[in-house]
Every structure is written in structure tokens, then in C-alpha cells.
Design a protein around this motif. Sequence first.
Motif, PDB file in Angstrom:
ATOM      1  N   PHE A 138      -1.280  -9.900  -8.412  1.00  0.00           N
ATOM      2  CA  PHE A 138      -2.099  -8.753  -7.977  1.00  0.00           C
ATOM      3  C   PHE A 138      -1.225  -7.680  -7.329  1.00  0.00           C
ATOM      4  O   PHE A 138      -1.321  -6.493  -7.648  1.00  0.00           O
ATOM      5  CB  PHE A 138      -3.179  -9.228  -6.999  1.00  0.00           C
TER       6      PHE A 138
ATOM      7  N   LYS B 207       0.838  -1.211   0.000  1.00  0.00           N
ATOM      8  CA  LYS B 207       0.000   0.000   0.000  1.00  0.00           C
ATOM      9  C   LYS B 207       0.863   1.246   0.000  1.00  0.00           C
ATOM     10  O   LYS B 207       0.364   2.355  -0.082  1.00  0.00           O
ATOM     11  CB  LYS B 207      -0.894   0.052   1.247  1.00  0.00           C
ATOM     12  N   ASN B 208       2.169   1.055   0.163  1.00  0.00           N
ATOM     13  CA  ASN B 208       3.047   2.198   0.336  1.00  0.00           C
ATOM     14  C   ASN B 208       4.254   2.184  -0.590  1.00  0.00           C
ATOM     15  O   ASN B 208       5.277   2.791  -0.306  1.00  0.00           O
ATOM     16  CB  ASN B 208       3.503   2.272   1.805  1.00  0.00           C
TER      17      ASN B 208
ATOM     18  N   ASP C 151      -4.930   3.211  -7.317  1.00  0.00           N
ATOM     19  CA  ASP C 151      -5.816   3.690  -6.263  1.00  0.00           C
ATOM     20  C   ASP C 151      -6.793   2.562  -5.998  1.00  0.00           C
ATOM     21  O   ASP C 151      -7.773   2.367  -6.709  1.00  0.00           O
ATOM     22  CB  ASP C 151      -6.547   4.955  -6.739  1.00  0.00           C
ATOM     23  N   GLU C 152      -6.507   1.778  -4.937  1.00  0.00           N
ATOM     24  CA  GLU C 152      -7.317   0.580  -4.679  1.00  0.00           C
ATOM     25  C   GLU C 152      -8.772   0.905  -4.380  1.00  0.00           C
ATOM     26  O   GLU C 152      -9.664   0.166  -4.753  1.00  0.00           O
ATOM     27  CB  GLU C 152      -6.727  -0.206  -3.499  1.00  0.00           C
ATOM     28  N   ILE C 153      -8.980   2.006  -3.668  1.00  0.00           N
ATOM     29  CA  ILE C 153     -10.365   2.365  -3.330  1.00  0.00           C
ATOM     30  C   ILE C 153     -11.141   2.693  -4.610  1.00  0.00           C
ATOM     31  O   ILE C 153     -12.262   2.223  -4.807  1.00  0.00           O
ATOM     32  CB  ILE C 153     -10.402   3.549  -2.334  1.00  0.00           C
ATOM     33  N   GLY C 154     -10.494   3.451  -5.480  1.00  0.00           N
ATOM     34  CA  GLY C 154     -11.112   3.788  -6.757  1.00  0.00           C
ATOM     35  C   GLY C 154     -11.485   2.534  -7.546  1.00  0.00           C
ATOM     36  O   GLY C 154     -12.579   2.424  -8.089  1.00  0.00           O
ATOM     37  N   LEU C 155     -10.562   1.562  -7.535  1.00  0.00           N
ATOM     38  CA  LEU C 155     -10.812   0.301  -8.251  1.00  0.00           C
ATOM     39  C   LEU C 155     -11.997  -0.445  -7.669  1.00  0.00           C
ATOM     40  O   LEU C 155     -12.862  -0.936  -8.385  1.00  0.00           O
ATOM     41  CB  LEU C 155      -9.595  -0.608  -8.135  1.00  0.00           C
ATOM     42  N   THR C 156     -12.026  -0.523  -6.321  1.00  0.00           N
ATOM     43  CA  THR C 156     -13.119  -1.250  -5.672  1.00  0.00           C
ATOM     44  C   THR C 156     -14.457  -0.552  -5.924  1.00  0.00           C
ATOM     45  O   THR C 156     -15.477  -1.215  -6.144  1.00  0.00           O
ATOM     46  CB  THR C 156     -12.857  -1.373  -4.153  1.00  0.00           C
ATOM     47  N   LEU C 157     -14.436   0.770  -5.918  1.00  0.00           N
ATOM     48  CA  LEU C 157     -15.695   1.500  -6.125  1.00  0.00           C
ATOM     49  C   LEU C 157     -16.265   1.269  -7.532  1.00  0.00           C
ATOM     50  O   LEU C 157     -17.461   1.440  -7.755  1.00  0.00           O
ATOM     51  CB  LEU C 157     -15.514   2.993  -5.829  1.00  0.00           C
TER      52      LEU C 157
ATOM     53  N   GLU D 160     -16.663  -1.506  -8.579  1.00  0.00           N
ATOM     54  CA  GLU D 160     -17.492  -2.705  -8.380  1.00  0.00           C
ATOM     55  C   GLU D 160     -18.648  -2.435  -7.420  1.00  0.00           C
ATOM     56  O   GLU D 160     -19.184  -3.347  -6.800  1.00  0.00           O
ATOM     57  CB  GLU D 160     -16.615  -3.854  -7.864  1.00  0.00           C
TER      58      GLU D 160
END
Lengths: 215, 478
Positions: free
Chosen positions: A174, A122-123, A184-190, A192
Motif C-alpha cells: 500500500f 504522506k510527504n 491523493d489519499e483523500i480523493g481515493l477515500t472519497l 468510498e
Amino acid sequence: MKVFTVHKGLVAPMDRANVDTDMIIPKQFLKSIKRTGFGPNLFDELRYLDEGQPGQGGRERPLNPDFPLNWPRYQGASILLARENFGCGSSREHAPWALEDYGFRVIIAPSYADIFFNNCFKNGLLPIVLNENIVNDLFSEAEQNPGYQLTVDLPRQRLIKSDGEELSFEIDPFYKQCLLEGLDEIGLTLKEADAIRAYEAQQEIRCPWLFHAIK
Amino acid sequence: MAGKTLYDKLWDAHLVQQRADGSSLLYIDRHILHEVTSPQAFEGLRLADRKPWRLDTNIATPDHNISTDREERAAGVDAIPDETSRIQVKTLDENCESFGIREFKMNEMGQGIVHVMGPELGASLPGMTVVCGDSHTATHGAFACLAHGIGTSEVEHVLATQCLVTKKMKNLLIQVDGELGTGVTAKDVILAIIGEIGTAGGNGYAIEFAGQVFRDMSIEGRMTVCNMAIEAGARVGMVAVDNKTIAYFKGRRFAPTGEMWDRAVSYWQTLQSDPDAVFDKTVVISGSDIVPQVSWGTSPEMVVPVTGSIPRIEDETDPVKRQAIERALKYMGLQGGSPVTSIPVDRVFIGSCTNSRIEDLRAAAAIAEGRKVASTVKQVLVVPGSQMVKAQAELEGLDQIFIEAGMEWREPGCSMCLAMNADKLGAGEHCASTSNRNFEGRQGNGGRTHLLSPAMAAAAAIAGHITDVRSLNQRNMA
């Protein structure tokens, strides 16, 4: 998130097993509400002879002369060579924040603790897993050769020594993608969101008590 | 087809999406927040102009850095003397206020260590996925939650999406058969397990604890065991649902009621591994062989029976382990070969998310009752895990027993487990501690931690050194 592709850097050894995240960044520095500024307190209890306090930089404090990261030959190191189960204990993401803030981009060890391993990606920090014998060899090479550098080629999953010898390493596709693209993991999840809503609708029928608000 | 493990069932019930790249989107039912690992996550939401996906799954409380001193606590958040701690607690208050998250504030009934208050409020319930920015979240696995610690980036991800991007772990069965002897507790069982499989033994696994010993154990005891799964390297530790589990949650504040309770119970009763489930690894331990345990070194795997001795460097053949033993002996100021009961104790800490529940305090009080703390012991802190535990203990008069024995009765919080507040060890001091980690400096710079059970900690306080609780004249011991 920071992108990671190819990195060349100086290698520093951290020659002990089961390095825990309390050791990487002691508790008193966890009171910060920021993500940055932890570098001067990385390995604080090993690095300095006095007890560090939040907000205190490293410059004015007495350094522990026995701690390798304080030695002139390892100044500017960006690849940390470590032993088994690195990053065990507390889930504090302040540990990878401190390593990254200090200047590390890569860690090489035979194994890592699960939460720490996950937090690294994440960093923009790459934790490479290599078998114990190879890690042993790297320790001897780094200790015997001042200025020992390695090149880490993430797309090709190779570690390249200065004489051109290459070592390959495994990485989960992954995690590799996350680092290569700095996603941007949050963007990717959103993206879905519909699937999440569909799950919630189904779950509310199956387990309605889970949808009773905490009051 | 082979049956499913408890972990498989919980995983399948929360899988939103299996992605092509091998990662999975797992739905989270309960998210617990505290002051230390959440501020950067809230800040991230603000910077990206994002809102929490589902407010009612979140619950917050300050626990890690707050004072346990009665007067300091009574003075309120604005009077927290340490500025950085004050800012962090106020930041939690402000974030919960502005985002609309239910917080149990510092002096509010319901506040407590995240892993004590969650279960006692019924905020975490069997079958839930529970996450928190704290590695001891596995505690909630004691009642068949899929619960584990996450980092701050994941705290932000769960707030924003109600999901975690993760990968499935492997299944590890730890079966402890038989019956425990008198004076042997849940803490001794988990310490013995960690001593057996090592601090990395559970890396990559979700552990299920099964066998007669766990079936006989109370829910609070199971919480002690699951709490320390992470000290064996496993993010997840679980025990299947049985009648005790269901009885524990009946009537809890956020537990379902009426017809909804009945529906929940019929689902919870399915939360066991199938008889033909396949585990990737199985470890079998005999419960009757376990005696009270004490850690001697600087890793939770450095543990010995109280009847044993501190290891000698020369008895270890593996060079990395030898080096670790040598370093630990030096840090701890101990001599290899001497009996563990020869270790003197400067301070005693009874508390933490591992051992600060009412049963833990009763066990410590049973030893302390009618006895006095040894004159060589500088301080004994008894820190209840939550406001509710504190109230219950005071109702039972346990606080008076501790005070009469010469111990300090404190306000609820994490306290000396990680020494983020003023409760800490001085350099070189030995502490008999019911907490979960004996890492270098964990309880204070240069401090030396010995992990043990609440009864063993109370016994050490009375004796002034590590001692076998079974050798005391135990009037009230279970």
C-alpha cells in the motif's frame, strides 16, 4: 503528493539511536502555519551553536563543526542513514516536512517509530528498513568513502551501490503504491463515500449516542 | 475460534472497509484539534475546496503555545506577545469559525490541554475511536477508546472523510499484578514499564494494560499510564471498562443521558478482552516491586528507581547503548555511579497532559502543604490541565497551598512540557518534571529533564534535589 520512483543520491550518516522528532525539528519552529520552509532548521540544536528562532535562516548562524551534516563531504546529501527507532516521540509532521525541505528523499534505518514512519509516506519520503548488520555496513562504507552514493529503485525494491551490488528491501504494497503514484489519499477515500455513509447509518442504530452533536 | 482482545473489538466495530491492498478504512468518532498541528490541514481543505465530512465529531481548543501567565492570558488572544504564537492561535479561532467547528477558546470554561479537556467534558467516551494531531492521544485509551496520535496530513484526511487509512496493529498485553506500595503512583508504574520494555518496545503494537494494579487505579491514574504508551513506542494504550469507568462519565457535559445513557452503558460493559483472547506478546510485571521512578537521561527508557544510581558506561556491553549512555551523561552533566538523589533541581514543573489533573494536583499539594520550596530552586510552576481542573483546585484551596509554599499557580496549557511558550528551562538547568519526555532540548535549549510523579516533583521542590517522597513525613499522603 510527490511521486517517488528511482532516486540516486549522496548518503549522510546520523549515528545515534532513538532520534526523536523534537531533535529533528525543535518546538519553536512548530508555530509556523505553513508546510514549507523547515529545512534550514532541520536538526537545529545539533546543527547550530546558538539557539534558533522561527523565521531565522541558517546562513548567518554559527555552525556546529562536530555535526556531520555540516561537513563539506555531506553537502547535498539526499539519503539519510540512521539508527534504530528513528523519529520517536511527538507526532509532528513538521519532522518529515523538515527532512524533505532540507533535501532528503530517503532514510535508511533498522527501525522507525510508528507515527513518523506513517507521516513519511504522506510527504514523498521513503523510509527503508534494513537489518541492523546491513545498516552497520552502510555506516562504515559511507564514512570510509567520501562521496558515497546509493541508488534507490522503489519499483524493484532494490538499493544499488556504485559497484553494482544490490540489496533488496521490503515495503508494504500500500505504501509503495502511494509513493509510486503520488496518490491523493483523500480523493481515493472519497470514492468510498457510499461505504462510509452505509457504516454511519448502521452505527447510528447500534450506538445512537455517538451521533449527538457537540454543542 | 479464539476470543477477541479489547483492541480487536474496537477495531472491528469501526472498520468501514478492508481494502484489497491491505490497508483499512477506520471510522473516527471523535477528532480533537489544537492550534499547532491543524493549520496546514485546514489550508489543505481550502485549497482542494473540501468541507469537513461531519462537523459534530470535531472539537478544538488551543493549548500548546498559549501563555500560562495570568495577566497575559487575561489580555486575550490579540495581546499574545509572541507574533507567531498569536497568529497560530488566531488561525485556529478563524478556522473553527469559518468551518463551523466547536472550539473551547483560550479563556473559555472547558478549554484545556486536549487530553485533559476531552475526557472531562465527556467529549471522548468509552468505545470511541479518538484521534488528534498529538502523540499523547493514547490518553483516552484509559477508558477503552481506540485512541492515537496522527500527523497533519491525517488530520486533513479525517476532517474530509471521517476516516483514517490505516493498518491493524498487533496486540501487546502488559499485566501488572499485585498492589502498589505507599507513595508509588500511576506515573511510577508507566515509567517502570518503559524502563523495562524500552522506548521502542511497543512499536507496532496496541497495548492493553491489565492486572490488579490497573483495576485498583483511578481513571485519572489510568490516563497517566495510557498517556505515555507512546514513550514505549506504542501509538495505542488501553484499559478495559469497569464500574469506575462508567461512574467517571456519569453526568459529564457531553455524555449521554436518560435512556441513551443506559444503552451506552450496556455497550460499554462489553469493552473488555475475552478471557480466551490471544495477544501477540505479553509482559508481566510485579506491582509490589515498583518503587518511585526518576529518569536520569535523555530518553524515557533511561529511568531508575529513586533508590538507585545513575548507570555507568562501563556496565553496558551493547555499543549503541553505550554510546547513548555516554552522550546522555554528558548532556545531563551527570556522573555514572552517583545516587539519583544527588541530582540538584533548578526548576520544577507540575503539569502536562500526563499529570495535570485534579488528583495529580492533590498529590502534589499534600506534599507541599506547610512546607517551603528550597531556596536553591529558582521556580516551581504548577499548571492545571484545564479551566475545570483550575476551578476545582481553587475550590479546594490547592492554589493557596502551592502559593504559600513558594510555587507559581498558572493558567491551563501545555506549558513547560514542550516549552513552546515562555515557560522553559535555561541551558544546563535540571528540572523535576511531571511531563512525559526528557529529550534533549525538549523543555528548553540545553535543559535537563527528570521525569517523575507529581508527589515526587513536589518533594524535589521542597528538598532542592531529587528525593524519595516516601522519606518525607507524609501527613496527607494516600
